[in-house]
Design a protein around this motif. Structure first.
Motif, mmCIF file in Angstrom:
data_model
loop_
_atom_site.group_PDB
_atom_site.id
_atom_site.type_symbol
_atom_site.label_atom_id
_atom_site.label_comp_id
_atom_site.label_asym_id
_atom_site.label_seq_id
_atom_site.Cartn_x
_atom_site.Cartn_y
_atom_site.Cartn_z
ATOM 1 N N ALA A 86 -42.841 21.627 21.548
ATOM 2 C CA ALA A 86 -43.057 21.836 20.114
ATOM 3 C C ALA A 86 -43.583 20.558 19.459
ATOM 4 O O ALA A 86 -44.512 20.599 18.639
ATOM 5 C CB ALA A 86 -41.756 22.290 19.455
ATOM 6 N N ASP A 90 -47.230 19.882 17.615
ATOM 7 C CA ASP A 90 -47.303 19.340 16.268
ATOM 8 C C ASP A 90 -48.145 18.070 16.246
ATOM 9 O O ASP A 90 -48.947 17.859 15.331
ATOM 10 C CB ASP A 90 -45.897 19.072 15.731
ATOM 11 C CG ASP A 90 -45.924 18.695 14.272
ATOM 12 O OD1 ASP A 90 -46.406 19.513 13.452
ATOM 13 O OD2 ASP A 90 -45.483 17.586 13.939
ATOM 14 N N GLY A 124 -45.859 25.150 23.530
ATOM 15 C CA GLY A 124 -45.555 24.831 22.143
ATOM 16 C C GLY A 124 -46.656 25.332 21.234
ATOM 17 O O GLY A 124 -47.832 25.330 21.599
ATOM 18 N N ALA A 126 -47.713 24.957 16.988
ATOM 19 C CA ALA A 126 -47.409 24.347 15.702
ATOM 20 C C ALA A 126 -48.421 24.798 14.654
ATOM 21 O O ALA A 126 -49.621 24.884 14.936
ATOM 22 C CB ALA A 126 -47.429 22.829 15.811
ATOM 23 N N SER A 131 -43.072 24.249 13.981
ATOM 24 C CA SER A 131 -43.412 24.362 15.396
ATOM 25 C C SER A 131 -42.316 25.104 16.145
ATOM 26 O O SER A 131 -41.165 25.146 15.710
ATOM 27 C CB SER A 131 -43.644 22.975 16.006
ATOM 28 O OG SER A 131 -42.503 22.168 15.839
ATOM 29 N N ALA A 132 -42.720 25.689 17.262
ATOM 30 C CA ALA A 132 -41.800 26.453 18.104
ATOM 31 C C ALA A 132 -42.224 26.289 19.553
ATOM 32 O O ALA A 132 -43.334 25.823 19.839
ATOM 33 C CB ALA A 132 -41.833 27.938 17.725
ATOM 34 N N SER A 133 -41.328 26.672 20.453
ATOM 35 C CA SER A 133 -41.674 26.617 21.871
ATOM 36 C C SER A 133 -41.190 27.887 22.568
ATOM 37 O O SER A 133 -40.302 28.581 22.072
ATOM 38 C CB SER A 133 -41.069 25.391 22.539
ATOM 39 O OG SER A 133 -39.663 25.483 22.541
#
Length: 168
Positions: A86, A90, A124, A126, A131-133
């Motif tokens: 993540a 980003d 990941g 963003a 952001s996320a994974s």
């Protein structure tokens, strides 16, 4: 030579078209795939309308010094981790001035790495919203795992690009 996932170019075409249609730009941060995601996107006609750039961050020093992944996070969990993925996404979004960042980190083999099994992959994503994974466990040769990770990254990118209410 890398064996590519059979649908990789189709997925890349959908991602390029989706980004252009929505007026969005994309940047990549790649460890496991070492530039494969950016290369497959760039192979697609029209990619210059959406692909801002990318960073191949095979080493932790590049993850930290270029992408801004916190060193204490890398020291605590290693490079193959969802929080790291993540943060990489980003960082790519930020340094390339893109709307969306996508990252890959994982273990393709031939040996496990940092306590992670072969085939452990994190993608990941963003955006301006955060952001996320996403965790994956792939099987196959080194080339197959890298190709599957590339396809997974493009699939996650497609999800972000899908118009609200439309399934990716």
């Amino acid at each position: 030579m890398t064996t590519l996932h059979p649908n990789l170019h189709r997925i890349a075409e959908q991602a390029v078209t989706g980004a252009i249609d929505r007026g969005l730009t994309v940047a990549t941060a790649e460890s496991l795939t070492a530039g494969m995601v950016a290369a497959v996107l760039a192979d697609t006609p029209g990619a210059s309308g959406m692909l801002q750039g990318g960073v191949v961050s095979y080493q932790d020093s590049v993850k930290a010094d270029v992408l801004g992944v916190p060193r204490d996070l890398l020291d605590a969990v290693g490079a193959v981790d969802g929080q790291v993925a993540a943060a990489m996404a980003d960082g790519a979004r930020r340094i390339c001035g893109a709307d969306i960042g996508v990252s890959t980190t994982g273990v393709a083999g031939p040996e496990p790495h940092g306590g992670q099994d072969i085939g452990s992959v994190y993608i990941g994503i963003a955006t301006a919203d955060g952001s996320a994974s996403y965790a994956y466990s792939f099987e196959g040769s080194r080339a197959e795992i890298r190709s599957l990770a590339c396809a997974a990254a493009l699939d996650r990118l497609l999800e972000v690009l899908a118009p609200a209410g439309d399934p990716a």
